[in-house]
Design a protein around this motif. Sequence first.
Motif, PDB file in Angstrom:
ATOM      1  N   VAL A   1       0.845  -1.197   0.000  1.00  0.00           N
ATOM      2  CA  VAL A   1       0.000   0.000   0.000  1.00  0.00           C
ATOM      3  C   VAL A   1       0.879   1.245   0.000  1.00  0.00           C
ATOM      4  O   VAL A   1       1.731   1.412   0.883  1.00  0.00           O
TER       5      VAL A   1
ATOM      6  N   ALA B   1      -2.037  -1.079  -4.025  1.00  0.00           N
ATOM      7  CA  ALA B   1      -3.183  -0.313  -3.543  1.00  0.00           C
ATOM      8  C   ALA B   1      -2.675   1.048  -3.088  1.00  0.00           C
ATOM      9  O   ALA B   1      -1.494   1.200  -2.756  1.00  0.00           O
TER      10      ALA B   1
ATOM     11  N   ALA C   1      -8.064   4.552  -2.198  1.00  0.00           N
ATOM     12  CA  ALA C   1      -8.873   5.101  -1.113  1.00  0.00           C
ATOM     13  C   ALA C   1      -8.409   6.521  -0.823  1.00  0.00           C
ATOM     14  O   ALA C   1      -7.312   6.928  -1.243  1.00  0.00           O
TER      15      ALA C   1
ATOM     16  N   LEU D   1      -9.867  -1.676   1.672  1.00  0.00           N
ATOM     17  CA  LEU D   1      -8.675  -1.642   0.815  1.00  0.00           C
ATOM     18  C   LEU D   1      -8.029  -3.016   0.745  1.00  0.00           C
ATOM     19  O   LEU D   1      -7.609  -3.464  -0.329  1.00  0.00           O
TER      20      LEU D   1
END
Length: 204
Positions: free
Chosen positions: A21, A87, A120, A186
């Motif tokens: 992430v 992500a 996100a 997520l």
Amino acid sequence: MVRADRVRADPAEGDAAPLRVAVIIGSTREGRLGDAIARWFVERAAKRDDLAVSVVDLADFDFPARYPDRVTEPMADFTAEVDRAEAFVVVTPEYNRSFPASLKQAVDYAYDEWHTKPVAFVSYGHGSGGLYAVEGLRSVFTELHTVTLRNGVSINLFDCGDDVLDVDVAIEEHRDRAASVLLDQLGWWGLALREARKARPYIC
């Protein structure tokens, strides 16, 4: 950066590996709050064993003032960060009902590297909590073939004192719950899309 018709999976990526992430700090202004808000969020995300979190601060990249004929090293470095991540969490302020130009500039440097990955948002601003910026970013990231998450974290700066993180217990608990839901979603989407990329190529 070079457009292609397909996005292929990394065959070495195991399903059990932590989701990579990237938390992108979108503001580069002097006196910004984005770095403090990003640190707050990363502290919560780092507690999860299923995520491997890195910070991508746009202030660390010396991007050109104009789009050059040839890719510069900072542009290539940023695009490589996007490519590595599975992500994203974009930390964005709201300026005049939109997101910063610095963020749009950076986002546009990559293309294929964004595809089939979840995005996100952690937003902040006065009154609206940065939600106008998020709505604008949703359109941008839809064009880049990402999946934007329904839930995010919205910070109303009118709730804060001199320190953006100095708030009462109820607001702090609300932010923590919102961050937890964001990370749950997520993780789900990140793993689902990892598996999908592994199973078949994505056709643009």
